[in-house]
Each structure stands twice: as structure tokens, then as C-alpha cells.
Design a protein around this motif. Structure first.
Motif, PDB file in Angstrom:
ATOM      1  N   GLN A 254       0.795  -1.226   0.000  1.00  0.00           N
ATOM      2  CA  GLN A 254       0.000   0.000   0.000  1.00  0.00           C
ATOM      3  C   GLN A 254       0.826   1.272   0.000  1.00  0.00           C
ATOM      4  N   CYS A 255       2.010   1.217   0.612  1.00  0.00           N
ATOM      5  CA  CYS A 255       2.786   2.445   0.776  1.00  0.00           C
ATOM      6  C   CYS A 255       3.548   2.755  -0.510  1.00  0.00           C
ATOM      7  N   PRO A 256       3.327   3.939  -1.103  1.00  0.00           N
ATOM      8  CA  PRO A 256       3.989   4.246  -2.376  1.00  0.00           C
ATOM      9  C   PRO A 256       5.514   4.234  -2.274  1.00  0.00           C
ATOM     10  N   PHE A 257       6.050   4.609  -1.103  1.00  0.00           N
ATOM     11  CA  PHE A 257       7.512   4.669  -0.998  1.00  0.00           C
ATOM     12  C   PHE A 257       8.132   3.296  -0.780  1.00  0.00           C
ATOM     13  N   CYS A 258       7.367   2.376  -0.160  1.00  0.00           N
ATOM     14  CA  CYS A 258       7.821   0.983  -0.094  1.00  0.00           C
ATOM     15  C   CYS A 258       7.843   0.399  -1.508  1.00  0.00           C
ATOM     16  N   LEU A 259       6.848   0.763  -2.304  1.00  0.00           N
ATOM     17  CA  LEU A 259       6.794   0.267  -3.692  1.00  0.00           C
ATOM     18  C   LEU A 259       7.951   0.818  -4.511  1.00  0.00           C
TER      19      LEU A 259
ATOM     20  N   LYS B 238      13.244   0.455   4.549  1.00  0.00           N
ATOM     21  CA  LYS B 238      12.309  -0.169   5.476  1.00  0.00           C
ATOM     22  C   LYS B 238      11.193   0.814   5.781  1.00  0.00           C
ATOM     23  N   HIS B 239      10.015   0.289   6.038  1.00  0.00           N
ATOM     24  CA  HIS B 239       8.884   1.177   6.319  1.00  0.00           C
ATOM     25  C   HIS B 239       8.910   1.666   7.764  1.00  0.00           C
ATOM     26  N   TYR B 240       9.025   2.979   7.945  1.00  0.00           N
ATOM     27  CA  TYR B 240       8.843   3.617   9.249  1.00  0.00           C
ATOM     28  C   TYR B 240       7.911   4.782   9.018  1.00  0.00           C
TER      29      TYR B 240
ATOM     30  N   PRO C  81       2.737   8.001   4.488  1.00  0.00           N
ATOM     31  CA  PRO C  81       2.882   7.230   5.730  1.00  0.00           C
ATOM     32  C   PRO C  81       4.313   6.758   5.990  1.00  0.00           C
ATOM     33  N   HIS C  82       5.273   7.249   5.217  1.00  0.00           N
ATOM     34  CA  HIS C  82       6.661   6.753   5.243  1.00  0.00           C
ATOM     35  C   HIS C  82       7.584   7.937   5.553  1.00  0.00           C
ATOM     36  N   VAL C  83       8.628   7.720   6.338  1.00  0.00           N
ATOM     37  CA  VAL C  83       9.584   8.797   6.646  1.00  0.00           C
ATOM     38  C   VAL C  83      10.239   9.300   5.358  1.00  0.00           C
TER      39      VAL C  83
HETATM   40 ZN   LIG Z   1       6.488   2.505   3.336  1.00  0.00          ZN
END
Ligand SMILES: [Zn+2]
Length: 206
Positions: free
Chosen positions: A46-51, A88-90, A139-141
Motif C-alpha cells: 500500500q505504501c507508495p515509498f515501499c513500492l 524499510k517502512h517507518y 505514511p513513510h519517513v
Molecule cells: Zn512505506
């Protein structure tokens, strides 16, 4: 393992028709039952920055190492606006371990210098928002490195507020009581403490 279509459909079905607050509570309930790897996988779906970190969404990468990735912002404040983030997701920077925080600001600092040279910036801002009230809308730093130019109308300025002296004192006290240490035994703040006598006016010579 990412969640299957069936698992996602099941979650969606559980949330359907609920008011937003109920949805959030229900979601927390579902998440609490899942093993941590699945929660992490779901975030990444879901998180665009993780993607982006996983290379599943194309982006103009300008830096990458084992912990971090930096890309050009697709909605830049100015040309050369870079977003640097942990792979990593934070959600908040204070969830990151010290070594990742150290690395992210080391890299931000080097990217800031690179931005001066690459786009002829006259200045840079290094900006991090924790929480919606601070302007965090992912939702990501994220650490923004924003090249600045004279009169570029990028709004990062504020009107100073008047805070009562006693409130200032109380706030400073509360912060000092946290006794923050980073790689040293004693809090630095104690070592630079100035005794009151020393700052009370100049000595009058006879
Ligand atoms: Zn993320």
C-alpha cells in the motif's frame, strides 16, 4: 509473503459499510491477528515509498544503498527537489534506529551539496515532517532536499510567536529532563549548563 487476493478481499469485506473510525479499529484488530511478516507485506503493498524502494513503481533514482533510496520528487517545490527515504517502512523518524538516522542525514547532507552543483542552487533546505500537523502526507519517513533560489516563493518561513518567559523555562526544563544521550555517557546539555551567576551582568571594576 504478500497477501493473496482472497485475503485482501476478506479484509475489504470486513471493513465494508463501517464508518471511518470503526474501519480503523477493525483494521487494527485484523492487523493484530496477522504475523508481523504479513503486516509488513501489506504495508509494502500500500505504501507508495515501499513500492518505489522495491522497484515496483518507476522513479528517477539519484542515490541508493543498502538502507536508503533517493529519487527526484514528481511534485517538486523547485527543480532538483530530492526525496530521500529508508527502504524499510517507518512512519516516524523516531522509530528509526540511530544508525539509520545517522546514515540518512549523512546522505542528505551530501545530496544537498550535489544539488547546489547539479542545478546551481543558491541554497538548500533539508526538511522532515513527523505527523500530519507538521505537513507529513505520506505514511513513510521522507527527507526532502529542496534546492533554493532567490525569491523562489517556496513557503518554509513562519511568523515568530511570543511565548512567556516562564513557559519557555518550563519547556526547556521538560526537554532537559529527557536526558538525551547519543553515543556519550552524559547528556551534552548538562556539560554546557551555565551557572546563573556567570551570566548576570558584567562585573563592575573598581
Ligand atoms: Zn512505506
Amino acid at each position: 509473503m504478500p497477501l493473496t487476493q482472497e485475503q485482501l478481499a476478506y479484509i475489504q469485506q470486513q471493513l465494508e459499510g463501517l464508518p471511518p473510525e470503526e474501519q480503523q479499529r477493525k483494521m487494527q484488530e485484523i492487523l493484530a491477528q496477522l504475523p508481523p511478516e504479513e503486516v509488513e507485506a501489506m504495508r509494502q503493498q500500500q505504501c507508495p515509498f515501499c513500492l518505489i524502494a522495491a522497484g515496483k513503481v518507476p522513479a528517477k533514482a539519484v542515490y541508493e544503498d543498502d538502507m536508503l533510496k533517493a529519487v527526484l520528487d514528481i511534485n517538486p517545490a523547485n527543480k532538483g527537489h530530492i526525496i530521500l527515504f529508508p527502504k524499510k517502512h517507518y512512519q516516524f523518524s523516531f522509530a528509526m534506529p540511530d544508525n539509520e538516522i545517522a546514515r540518512i542525514f549523512q546522505v542528505a547532507n551530501k545530496l544537498s551539496k550535489a544539488a547546489f552543483e547539479a542545478v546551481g542552487a543558491q541554497g538548500t533546505n533539508i526538511f522532515l515532517a513527523n505527523g500530519q500537523a507538521a505537513g507529513q502526507n505520506a505514511p513513510h519517513v521522507l527527507v526532502h532536499i529542496i534546492p533554493r533560489f532567490e525569491n523562489d516563493k517556496v513557503g518554509l518561513a513562519w511568523q515568530p510567536k511570543k511565548i512567556e518567559e516562564k513557559d519557555m523555562e518550563e519547556i526547556a526544563q521538560k526537554l532537559k529532563e529527557k536526558k538525551i544521550t547519543v553515543g556519550q555517557e552524559k547528556p551534552v546539555i548538562e556539560e554546557v549548563k551555565i551557572e546563573k551567576e556567570e551570566i548576570e551582568g558584567p562585573e563592575i571594576l573598581p
